[in-house]
Design a protein around this motif. Structure first.
Motif, PDB file in Angstrom:
ATOM      1  N   THR A  64      -4.235 -12.870   0.233  1.00  0.00           N
ATOM      2  CA  THR A  64      -2.681 -12.700   0.541  1.00  0.00           C
ATOM      3  C   THR A  64      -2.548 -11.330   0.934  1.00  0.00           C
ATOM      4  O   THR A  64      -3.277 -10.285   0.246  1.00  0.00           O
ATOM      5  N   PRO A  65      -1.878 -10.996   1.990  1.00  0.00           N
ATOM      6  CA  PRO A  65      -1.352  -9.767   2.267  1.00  0.00           C
ATOM      7  C   PRO A  65      -0.730  -8.806   1.424  1.00  0.00           C
ATOM      8  O   PRO A  65      -0.987  -7.571   1.680  1.00  0.00           O
ATOM      9  N   ALA A  66      -0.118  -9.548   0.408  1.00  0.00           N
ATOM     10  CA  ALA A  66       0.544  -8.672  -0.675  1.00  0.00           C
ATOM     11  C   ALA A  66      -0.184  -7.793  -1.416  1.00  0.00           C
ATOM     12  O   ALA A  66       0.177  -6.740  -2.018  1.00  0.00           O
ATOM     13  N   THR A  68      -2.662  -5.866  -0.530  1.00  0.00           N
ATOM     14  CA  THR A  68      -3.137  -4.683   0.055  1.00  0.00           C
ATOM     15  C   THR A  68      -1.778  -4.033   0.576  1.00  0.00           C
ATOM     16  O   THR A  68      -1.815  -3.240   1.441  1.00  0.00           O
ATOM     17  N   SER A  69      -0.500  -4.556   0.256  1.00  0.00           N
ATOM     18  CA  SER A  69       0.771  -4.004   0.733  1.00  0.00           C
ATOM     19  C   SER A  69       1.132  -2.639   0.139  1.00  0.00           C
ATOM     20  O   SER A  69       0.446  -2.130  -0.695  1.00  0.00           O
ATOM     21  N   THR A  70       1.960  -2.034   0.532  1.00  0.00           N
ATOM     22  CA  THR A  70       2.451  -0.739   0.072  1.00  0.00           C
ATOM     23  C   THR A  70       2.928  -0.789  -1.175  1.00  0.00           C
ATOM     24  O   THR A  70       2.458   0.003  -1.977  1.00  0.00           O
ATOM     25  N   ALA A  71       3.659  -1.992  -1.719  1.00  0.00           N
ATOM     26  CA  ALA A  71       4.018  -2.343  -2.934  1.00  0.00           C
ATOM     27  C   ALA A  71       3.191  -2.273  -3.944  1.00  0.00           C
ATOM     28  O   ALA A  71       3.110  -1.630  -5.011  1.00  0.00           O
ATOM     29  N   TRP A  73      -0.098  -0.942  -3.655  1.00  0.00           N
ATOM     30  CA  TRP A  73      -0.696   0.151  -3.886  1.00  0.00           C
ATOM     31  C   TRP A  73       0.261   1.254  -4.827  1.00  0.00           C
ATOM     32  O   TRP A  73      -0.295   1.926  -5.628  1.00  0.00           O
ATOM     33  N   GLY A 127       1.381 -11.859  -4.681  1.00  0.00           N
ATOM     34  CA  GLY A 127       2.355 -12.387  -3.453  1.00  0.00           C
ATOM     35  C   GLY A 127       3.299 -13.516  -4.202  1.00  0.00           C
ATOM     36  O   GLY A 127       3.907 -14.443  -3.228  1.00  0.00           O
ATOM     37  N   TYR A 141      11.705   1.918  -2.311  1.00  0.00           N
ATOM     38  CA  TYR A 141      10.424   2.433  -3.020  1.00  0.00           C
ATOM     39  C   TYR A 141      10.846   3.770  -3.470  1.00  0.00           C
ATOM     40  O   TYR A 141      10.362   4.357  -4.619  1.00  0.00           O
TER      41      TYR A 141
END
Length: 249
Positions: A64-66, A68-71, A73, A127, A141
């Motif tokens: 899932t792209p989630a 490695t998302s900003t959130a 990390w 995700g 954030y």
């Protein structure tokens, strides 16, 4: 029976009952030997936060792209750093209430309960939360980071002040971080984990926090106030200070 003893025992029946239940669950569940300090169980969870969330990011990276998302990390950095801060605080300024020894069953239950704090990060990285924030993501954030950092400072400063003060003298602490808030250590930790829950933006972390805040934190604060009532300066201190926040006495 002295007046001070009567005041110390004036805690509500529900608080006394919950305290007995909490103590039994944390230290005496199942009976038998007590080979582990509760602090060791807590510190294991704190130390494990960075590697746990790092492994989650690695595991879900291709799913899932989630992951490695900003959130994701950001959550890794916040929760992982908070765990390291806790370890440093416990190494230098250990809290006496966590130094008691627990049975195997209590240690296992404690580990499971503390692992529930990781659910917010798992929801983000896997995700399983939409993170449909009420503000633009960068602003949200910034809110979560600010809340977490401020809470961490308040929690650490109050625990360090309590440790150092009680090393020199026993009694009511009414200055410094405690001058206007009677339970700043709990407030700080609530701000930290509240920031994690806000970042996840899912009902599950709030359910976990409702248990800890409603059954454990509130009980400890009520029992602490009952104990502090034995000091002559308590009435004046209580009148000029807040329980947690302005308007919450």
């Amino acid at each position: 029976m002295s007046d001070s003893t009567r005041r110390t025992e004036a805690a509500p029946a529900w608080a006394r009952a919950l305290q007995r239940l909490n103590q039994w669950m944390m230290f005496d569940l199942g009976g038998g030997p007590r080979p582990l300090k509760l602090a060791w169980v807590i510190n294991l969870q704190k130390a494990g936060s960075f590697p746990f969330f790092g492994c989650l990011i690695w595991f879900y990276a291709d799913r899932t792209p989630a992951a490695t998302s900003t959130a994701a990390w950001l959550y890794l950095a916040l929760h992982g750093s908070y765990g390291l801060n806790w370890l440093l605080k416990d190494l230098l300024f250990p809290d006496a209430k966590w130094q008691g020894r627990a049975t195997i069953a209590s240690s296992v239950l404690g580990a499971i309960g503390l692992a529930a704090y990781w659910l917010a990060g798992w929801l983000i990285i896997s995700g399983r939360t939409s993170m449909a924030y009420p503000l633009p993501a960068p602003a949200w954030y910034a809110l979560c980071v600010s809340l977490c950092l401020l809470g961490c400072i308040i929690m650490t400063a109050s625990d360090v002040q309590k440790y150092c003060t009680l090393k020199l003298r026993r009694g009511l602490i009414t200055d410094g971080v405690f001058s206007r808030i009677r339970h700043p250590n709990y407030l700080g930790e609530m701000m930290v984990y509240g920031a994690f829950a806000l970042l996840a933006w899912h009902w599950i972390p709030w359910l976990v926090l409702a248990y800890f805040w409603g059954l454990l934190f509130s009980t400890n604060m009520v029992m602490k106030e009952s104990s502090m009532a034995r000091y002559p300066e308590w009435a004046a201190y209580r009148k000029r200070s807040w329980w947690l926040l302005p308007g919450i006495l």
